[in-house]
Design an enzyme around this catalytic site. Structure first.
Site, PDB file in Angstrom:
ATOM      1  CB  CYS A  44      -0.982   0.008   1.166  1.00 45.37           C
ATOM      2  SG  CYS A  44      -0.250  -0.186   2.799  1.00 45.37           S
ATOM      3  CG  ASP A 171      -8.116   2.027   1.105  1.00 41.67           C
ATOM      4  OD1 ASP A 171      -7.045   1.457   0.814  1.00 41.67           O
ATOM      5  OD2 ASP A 171      -8.872   1.629   2.001  1.00 41.67           O
ATOM      6  CG  HIS A 173      -5.432  -1.235   1.330  1.00 41.35           C
ATOM      7  ND1 HIS A 173      -5.315   0.080   1.717  1.00 41.35           N
ATOM      8  CD2 HIS A 173      -4.449  -1.917   1.975  1.00 41.35           C
ATOM      9  CE1 HIS A 173      -4.303   0.187   2.573  1.00 41.35           C
ATOM     10  NE2 HIS A 173      -3.765  -1.007   2.742  1.00 41.35           N
TER      11      HIS A 173
END
Length: 223
Positions: A44, A171, A173
């Site tokens: 990440c 994000d 992810h």
């Protein structure tokens, strides 16, 4: 590899804002597995750095040293070349954070990253003014990561209104290979979303990395 760009556009605000500042310029959304490398569980920070690098190339200053977004291995190799990591780091699955991101931006693009340490997640409120100034002045994505909350993310904006302050969080992810990845899909899945400050863990420290570059033209992210 064609990645979706500017995936926050069209995202509704939490409420009519008293004040608002958004990222200026354009970026690409880098996420788990986007280049065929399955980096779930450790990539990440790399993906967030790649998003920042894409902004530097598409919206940032002229005269950048590097002219492409580095791969995961190129990021690792850069850190080894700088002496920040041992040779064994190259081709490993070790994660990186905001400090490594700042080192890579400086090494690859000659763009420094300003690091800000926040002792506890609840203290992020003290940095709202700095984030507002950064985005209002044409600044790019801000990387954020912590200790208890060690999932790296990018901040793309800040606002406050009747529902209190919110941060626009990107994000990295997301992982998936079925069908095209669209803004609607990412927004509907919460991969880019306005978050209350309570979203960040109160007992975790956080580091923020502000890329010290501005868009080539006048700021245009608040319209």
């Amino acid at each position: 590899m064609q990645l979706p760009s500017d995936v926050h556009l069209g995202l509704p605000l939490p409420a009519p804002p008293d004040w608002l500042a958004l990222i200026s310029g354009s970026y690409r959304y880098y996420h788990y597995g986007c280049d065929g490398v399955d980096d779930r569980g450790w990539g990440c920070g790399y993906r967030t750095l790649q998003t920042i690098c894409s902004w530097l190339l598409e919206a940032g200053p002229e005269g950048l040293v590097a002219r492409s977004v580095p791969s995961l291995r190129e990021i690792q190799q850069a850190l080894v070349e700088m002496g920040d990591k041992p040779p064994s780091f190259s081709r490993s699955r070790e994660w990186i954070g905001t400090v490594e991101a700042a080192l890579c931006m400086d090494h690859l693009y000659a763009v420094p990253g300003r690091l800000v340490h926040v002792h506890r997640g609840r203290d992020l409120e003290k940095e709202l003014g700095s984030l507002y100034t950064h985005f209002q002045g044409g600044g790019g994505p801000v990387m954020v990561g912590g200790d208890r909350d060690h999932s790296a993310k990018a901040l793309l904006g800040v606002c406050s209104g009747p529902k209190g302050p919110h941060l626009l969080v990107l994000d990295p992810h997301y992982y998936g290979t079925s069908g095209p990845l669209t803004r609607d899909k990412l927004q509907g899945g919460g991969w880019v979303c306005w978050r209350e400050l309570s979203f960040f863990e109160g007992s975790s420290f956080y580091n923020l990395c502000f890329p010290q570059a501005r868009t080539r033209g006048p700021p245009g992210g608040n319209g």
